[in-house]
Design an enzyme around this catalytic site. Structure first.
Site, PDB file in Angstrom:
ATOM      1  N   LYS A  59       8.398  52.195  34.186  1.00  0.00           N
ATOM      2  CA  LYS A  59       9.271  50.983  33.818  1.00  0.00           C
ATOM      3  C   LYS A  59       9.413  49.700  35.410  1.00  0.00           C
ATOM      4  O   LYS A  59       8.139  49.895  35.709  1.00  0.00           O
ATOM      5  CB  LYS A  59      10.816  51.195  33.453  1.00  0.00           C
ATOM      6  CG  LYS A  59      10.960  52.738  32.835  1.00  0.00           C
ATOM      7  CD  LYS A  59      12.058  52.844  31.929  1.00  0.00           C
ATOM      8  CE  LYS A  59      12.024  53.831  31.624  1.00  0.00           C
ATOM      9  NZ  LYS A  59      13.109  54.367  30.785  1.00  0.00           N
ATOM     10  N   SER A  62      16.362  61.685  29.814  1.00  0.00           N
ATOM     11  CA  SER A  62      16.032  62.763  31.187  1.00  0.00           C
ATOM     12  C   SER A  62      15.773  63.445  31.132  1.00  0.00           C
ATOM     13  O   SER A  62      17.045  64.700  31.830  1.00  0.00           O
ATOM     14  CB  SER A  62      18.229  62.751  30.789  1.00  0.00           C
ATOM     15  OG  SER A  62      18.796  60.979  30.503  1.00  0.00           O
ATOM     16  N   GLU A  96      11.473  60.229  21.936  1.00  0.00           N
ATOM     17  CA  GLU A  96      12.769  60.087  22.950  1.00  0.00           C
ATOM     18  C   GLU A  96      14.379  59.791  22.199  1.00  0.00           C
ATOM     19  O   GLU A  96      13.901  58.971  21.935  1.00  0.00           O
ATOM     20  CB  GLU A  96      11.186  59.247  23.683  1.00  0.00           C
ATOM     21  CG  GLU A  96      10.518  59.348  23.953  1.00  0.00           C
ATOM     22  CD  GLU A  96      10.898  58.304  25.541  1.00  0.00           C
ATOM     23  OE1 GLU A  96      10.879  58.784  26.713  1.00  0.00           O
ATOM     24  OE2 GLU A  96      10.530  57.153  25.744  1.00  0.00           O
ATOM     25  N   GLY A 137      17.556  57.230  29.907  1.00  0.00           N
ATOM     26  CA  GLY A 137      17.980  56.335  30.768  1.00  0.00           C
ATOM     27  C   GLY A 137      19.976  56.797  31.054  1.00  0.00           C
ATOM     28  O   GLY A 137      20.567  56.434  31.725  1.00  0.00           O
ATOM     29  N   HIS A 191       7.299  52.636  22.660  1.00  0.00           N
ATOM     30  CA  HIS A 191       8.662  53.019  23.742  1.00  0.00           C
ATOM     31  C   HIS A 191       9.901  52.061  23.285  1.00  0.00           C
ATOM     32  O   HIS A 191      10.358  51.502  22.676  1.00  0.00           O
ATOM     33  CB  HIS A 191       8.536  52.050  24.835  1.00  0.00           C
ATOM     34  CG  HIS A 191       9.525  52.819  26.500  1.00  0.00           C
ATOM     35  ND1 HIS A 191      10.902  52.491  25.892  1.00  0.00           N
ATOM     36  CD2 HIS A 191       9.802  54.410  26.555  1.00  0.00           C
ATOM     37  CE1 HIS A 191      11.395  53.777  27.253  1.00  0.00           C
ATOM     38  NE2 HIS A 191      10.784  53.859  27.632  1.00  0.00           N
ATOM     39  N   GLU A 240      12.410  50.803  24.229  1.00  0.00           N
ATOM     40  CA  GLU A 240      13.540  49.323  25.043  1.00  0.00           C
ATOM     41  C   GLU A 240      12.076  48.297  24.560  1.00  0.00           C
ATOM     42  O   GLU A 240      12.696  47.007  24.507  1.00  0.00           O
ATOM     43  CB  GLU A 240      12.890  49.378  26.461  1.00  0.00           C
ATOM     44  CG  GLU A 240      13.941  50.692  27.318  1.00  0.00           C
ATOM     45  CD  GLU A 240      13.893  51.552  28.537  1.00  0.00           C
ATOM     46  OE1 GLU A 240      12.700  50.985  29.555  1.00  0.00           O
ATOM     47  OE2 GLU A 240      14.308  52.294  28.398  1.00  0.00           O
ATOM     48  N   ASN A 246       6.884  57.644  33.876  1.00  0.00           N
ATOM     49  CA  ASN A 246       7.535  55.578  32.572  1.00  0.00           C
ATOM     50  C   ASN A 246       7.889  54.955  34.392  1.00  0.00           C
ATOM     51  O   ASN A 246       9.457  55.287  34.271  1.00  0.00           O
ATOM     52  CB  ASN A 246       8.200  55.367  31.656  1.00  0.00           C
ATOM     53  CG  ASN A 246       8.114  54.587  31.290  1.00  0.00           C
ATOM     54  OD1 ASN A 246       7.211  53.453  32.068  1.00  0.00           O
ATOM     55  ND2 ASN A 246       8.714  54.176  30.884  1.00  0.00           N
TER      56      ASN A 246
HETATM   57  P1  PGA Z   1      14.729  58.423  31.226  1.00  0.00           P
HETATM   58  O1  PGA Z   1      13.618  56.859  30.812  1.00  0.00           O
HETATM   59  O2  PGA Z   1      13.706  59.723  32.037  1.00  0.00           O
HETATM   60  O3  PGA Z   1      14.917  57.849  32.922  1.00  0.00           O
HETATM   61  O4  PGA Z   1      15.486  59.273  30.476  1.00  0.00           O
HETATM   62  C1  PGA Z   1      12.659  58.035  29.756  1.00  0.00           C
HETATM   63  C2  PGA Z   1      12.179  56.624  29.715  1.00  0.00           C
HETATM   64  O5  PGA Z   1      12.047  55.673  28.905  1.00  0.00           O
HETATM   65  O6  PGA Z   1      10.547  57.216  28.979  1.00  0.00           O
END
Ligand code: PGA
Length: 254
Positions: free
Chosen positions: A11, A215, A169, A175, A97, A99, A9
């Site tokens: 982003k 992460s 997740e 993140g 997601h 976000e 991803n």
């Molecule tokens: P991250 O993000 O690996 O940076 O924690 C995962 C995601 O948001 O899908």
């Protein structure tokens, strides 16, 4: 058979030249692996077409969009439809997601509409669910996950559900550098699969791909991916570095 895969991803990162460079670096590294891993790349909208062209010759590489609009078409300035995505080679879409849920207020109704639209348009949904830190601390993890699965996913027909990929997740791990331990992640993955078992039976539940995200990096991927109910990862930050992402792909069991 359950498909094991890793989805990147990206982003809102990378521009045209860095996306081309990263894609090429991955293709170059992966060609020496005896068992080519299944990889899904999710670039930002303006980069989809060029990444699509680059990965076209490699059947183990697929392309996902990070978002789209639930309507077929219409006067929705600034939005992107499922059919537009299909027309540039997109095969998968990320839905739900955290976000999108938190920063763009996408609630269950909208996510359910997106889930149905994706399936109608022939796109494979990567449907994300996950609890917040306070949910976990208050022992409400499974209540939260149920609330996210029930309106859309658990109401699908068996045939429709069999096309879906799930990503667990935990919001507190995205993140933040805090990964769920393999035991924590496995516990939740097993619980998720159990819900599918109850709804559609053993074979459908066994065949569902359930990714872990939050992460994931080169040092924790193999332990996570070796858990019985974890079928790969949805990777944000660590997918932006070719070498690190390559290590994660190598951790995926054949
Ligand atoms: P991250 O993000 O690996 O940076 O924690 C995962 C995601 O948001 O899908």
């Amino acid at each position: 058979m359950r498909t094991k895969l890793v989805a990147a991803n990206w982003k809102m990162h990378l521009d045209l030249s860095s996306a081309i460079e990263l894609t090429q670096a991955l293709l170059d590294q992966i060609k020496d692996l005896p068992n080519p891993p299944n990889v899904i790349l999710s670039p930002g909208f303006p980069l989809l077409s060029v990444v699509s062209d680059k990965i076209k010759p490699y059947s183990n590489f697929k392309l996902a969009a990070q978002n789209f609009h639930e309507s077929v078409s219409g006067a929705f300035t600034g939005e992107v439809s499922a059919d537009m995505l299909r027309s540039v080679g997109v095969t998968h879409v990320i839905i739900g997601h955290s976000e999108r849920r938190q920063l763009f207020s996408e609630g269950e109704d909208r996510l359910t509409a997106k889930l149905h639209r994706a399936l109608e348009a022939g796109l494979i949904p990567i449907f994300c669910i996950g609890e917040s830190l306070s949910d976990r601390e208050e022992n409400k993890t499974f209540d939260r996950l149920s609330a996210q699965l029930e309106p859309g996913i658990l109401n699908l027909s068996k045939e429709a559900f069999e096309k879906v990929i799930i990503a667990y997740e935990p919001v507190w791990a995205i993140g933040t550098g805090k990964t769920a331990t393999p035991a924590q992640a496995q516990e939740v993955h097993a619980w998720i699969r159990q819900q599918f078992h109850t709804q559609w039976g053993a074979t459908t539940a066994e065949n569902c791909t359930i990714l872990y995200g939050g992460s994931v990096n080169a040092s924790n991927a193999s332990e996570l991916f070796s858990c019985a109910d974890i079928d790969g990862g949805l990777v944000g930050g660590a997918s932006l570095k070719a070498n690190e992402f390559y290590q994660i792909l190598k951790a995926l069991p054949a």
